[in-house]
Motif scaffolding. Sequence first.
Motif, PDB file in Angstrom:
ATOM      1  N   GLN A 318      11.435   1.849  34.948  1.00  0.00           N
ATOM      2  CA  GLN A 318      12.554   2.820  34.825  1.00  0.00           C
ATOM      3  C   GLN A 318      12.253   3.832  36.253  1.00  0.00           C
ATOM      4  OE1 GLN A 318      12.775   5.395  31.090  1.00  0.00           O
ATOM      5  NE2 GLN A 318      11.106   4.138  30.520  1.00  0.00           N
ATOM      6  N   TYR A 329      12.977   7.494  29.682  1.00  0.00           N
ATOM      7  CA  TYR A 329      13.664   7.237  28.790  1.00  0.00           C
ATOM      8  C   TYR A 329      14.867   8.260  28.564  1.00  0.00           C
ATOM      9  CZ  TYR A 329       9.193   5.514  27.624  1.00  0.00           C
ATOM     10  OH  TYR A 329       7.915   4.596  27.567  1.00  0.00           O
ATOM     11  N   SER A 330      15.567   8.392  29.781  1.00  0.00           N
ATOM     12  CA  SER A 330      16.746   9.363  29.876  1.00  0.00           C
ATOM     13  C   SER A 330      17.730   8.860  30.856  1.00  0.00           C
ATOM     14  CB  SER A 330      16.160  10.799  30.028  1.00  0.00           C
ATOM     15  OG  SER A 330      17.348  11.855  30.258  1.00  0.00           O
ATOM     16  N   ASN A 333      18.583   5.149  32.808  1.00  0.00           N
ATOM     17  CA  ASN A 333      17.477   3.980  32.420  1.00  0.00           C
ATOM     18  C   ASN A 333      17.841   3.426  31.348  1.00  0.00           C
ATOM     19  OD1 ASN A 333      15.520   4.343  34.321  1.00  0.00           O
ATOM     20  ND2 ASN A 333      14.902   6.455  33.522  1.00  0.00           N
ATOM     21  N   HIS A 335      18.762   1.399  28.003  1.00  0.00           N
ATOM     22  CA  HIS A 335      18.280   1.476  26.703  1.00  0.00           C
ATOM     23  C   HIS A 335      18.422   0.224  25.798  1.00  0.00           C
ATOM     24  CE1 HIS A 335      19.411   2.488  22.298  1.00  0.00           C
ATOM     25  NE2 HIS A 335      18.190   3.148  22.515  1.00  0.00           N
ATOM     26  N   GLN A 360      12.039   0.751  23.595  1.00  0.00           N
ATOM     27  CA  GLN A 360      11.483   1.669  22.428  1.00  0.00           C
ATOM     28  C   GLN A 360      10.230   2.553  23.255  1.00  0.00           C
ATOM     29  OE1 GLN A 360      12.335   1.327  19.480  1.00  0.00           O
ATOM     30  NE2 GLN A 360      13.405  -0.379  19.578  1.00  0.00           N
ATOM     31  N   LYS A 361      10.712   4.070  22.448  1.00  0.00           N
ATOM     32  CA  LYS A 361       9.826   5.036  23.223  1.00  0.00           C
ATOM     33  C   LYS A 361       8.952   5.076  22.246  1.00  0.00           C
ATOM     34  CE  LYS A 361      11.524   8.992  24.151  1.00  0.00           C
ATOM     35  NZ  LYS A 361      12.045  10.517  23.901  1.00  0.00           N
ATOM     36  N   ILE A 367      15.385  12.574  22.966  1.00  0.00           N
ATOM     37  CA  ILE A 367      15.400  12.294  24.415  1.00  0.00           C
ATOM     38  C   ILE A 367      15.244  13.689  24.930  1.00  0.00           C
ATOM     39  CG2 ILE A 367      17.379  12.133  26.356  1.00  0.00           C
ATOM     40  CD1 ILE A 367      18.702  10.204  24.137  1.00  0.00           C
ATOM     41  N   ASN A 403      22.766   3.068  28.312  1.00  0.00           N
ATOM     42  CA  ASN A 403      21.564   3.784  28.884  1.00  0.00           C
ATOM     43  C   ASN A 403      21.256   4.936  27.796  1.00  0.00           C
ATOM     44  OD1 ASN A 403      23.318   6.103  29.169  1.00  0.00           O
ATOM     45  ND2 ASN A 403      23.789   5.228  31.238  1.00  0.00           N
ATOM     46  N   TRP A 404      19.927   5.544  28.075  1.00  0.00           N
ATOM     47  CA  TRP A 404      19.416   6.573  27.243  1.00  0.00           C
ATOM     48  C   TRP A 404      20.274   8.023  27.242  1.00  0.00           C
ATOM     49  CZ3 TRP A 404      15.197   6.565  23.915  1.00  0.00           C
ATOM     50  CH2 TRP A 404      14.547   5.235  24.176  1.00  0.00           C
ATOM     51  N   ILE A 407      23.671   6.449  24.487  1.00  0.00           N
ATOM     52  CA  ILE A 407      23.494   5.493  23.546  1.00  0.00           C
ATOM     53  C   ILE A 407      24.690   5.167  22.712  1.00  0.00           C
ATOM     54  CG2 ILE A 407      22.328   4.789  21.650  1.00  0.00           C
ATOM     55  CD1 ILE A 407      19.853   6.396  22.723  1.00  0.00           C
TER      56      ILE A 407
END
Length: 427
Positions: A318, A329-330, A333, A335, A360-361, A367, A403-404, A407
């Motif tokens: 990422q 995770y934002s 980046n 998803h 997966q986070k 977020i 993307n994050w 979504i």
Amino acid sequence: MLDGNNILKQNKMKRNIIILLVLFTGLLSLQSCKEEFMKPIYGKTGAPASIKNAIVENVPGGAVISYTLPDDVNLLYVKAVYERKGKMVESKSSFYKRDVVVEGLGDTNPREVKLYAVSRSEEASEPVSVTINPLAPPIYDVLESLDIKESFGGMNIKFENKTSTGERPYNIIIGIVAWDETLSEWKDVDAHYTALPEGGFSVRGLEAVERKFGFFVKDTWDNITDTLAMNLTPVYEEQLGAPTYMRQKFPVPQIRPLPVDGSPVAEPGNLSSWPFTALFDNTIGNNGFHSNEKNPLPAWFAMDFGQKVRLSRYKLWQRMHDDNSTYFYSHGNPHEWEIWATNTPSDVNSWVMIDHRIMQKPSGLPIGQVTNDDVEIARAGHEYELPLETEAYRYIAWKHIDNWASINGALGFLHMSELRFWGQKVK
């Protein structure tokens, strides 16, 4: 009669005497505070009565001992004293609980445990002795659960660690060794540290030759299983060179609804300072590939390897912002995405989906919130493996679904810092 100079001298002497008195008083005050601080909070109140009605529940690697507490307002905790690996150790449980856990035992031999009720002034009651018969430690269940399969560049290993819970994690090491025929001994290959109740990991970078490998499990208290040995042959793979970006339009299959503008292909483009080639420059950080924003989704990014390749796995990193985790995770980046492949890109019916992923986070937090585990995994890169039976293709397309920051959105963009592919070249 005193002159002015004498008056000044006398005033100066008075000031010095006052200062000395203030300092002396302050030192006395500090000494008084220090002495008061050093006094015990609780005076001697006498040892509490012993615990009663001790009941033993034998568990893997130890026991849970429940009891009735003495009625004593000065009771602070209960401690269990027992032998572990030749040393006397203690387990403690506060007066809020009604049991104490004996843990970390590496055998099933019976052993005596002495239980003490302890007051706030650290006075211990007379001991109550019980005998426990621990079950086999959980490391043996983990070893038995191992599912080991040959894979590209090494092997895949799945495990179960059912004893581990969020309230009481069971930290283990799954060790991998290889037999050295010349030295007639095991050599370290890899080690996987985990407290997850189940999971999997891969061992990479091994030659595609048959070798004898060994697997063992070790816990926090240095209890260790026997070594499980087996012959394995890793599947050959190599890191592939960077594919080129296919800028021409091409027909793509529409498994999902068409983009909002109805076009068969979304035109992603890219920011001039974030070219597609930067995605393969072996530099990880606040750099890489960045598409234009507000693209209709899904957006397709097609690549040409220049020859047929059988993909085994890929790894993406990422984008991070200024060497920190701000964008993890934002933002743009990835998803959710798919990877499609073909050898005849002009034939829309020839494209096949070879992978579909949703990142997966690990923490599952909303977020904008990340844990240390989230950050460490993102920094190490996210790796995804394809099935061994995946066929060879020259052309692949990254189908960016969202993307994050968007979504399930109809519009969006994509950025990544680095992307690498492994597999086999096919002539």
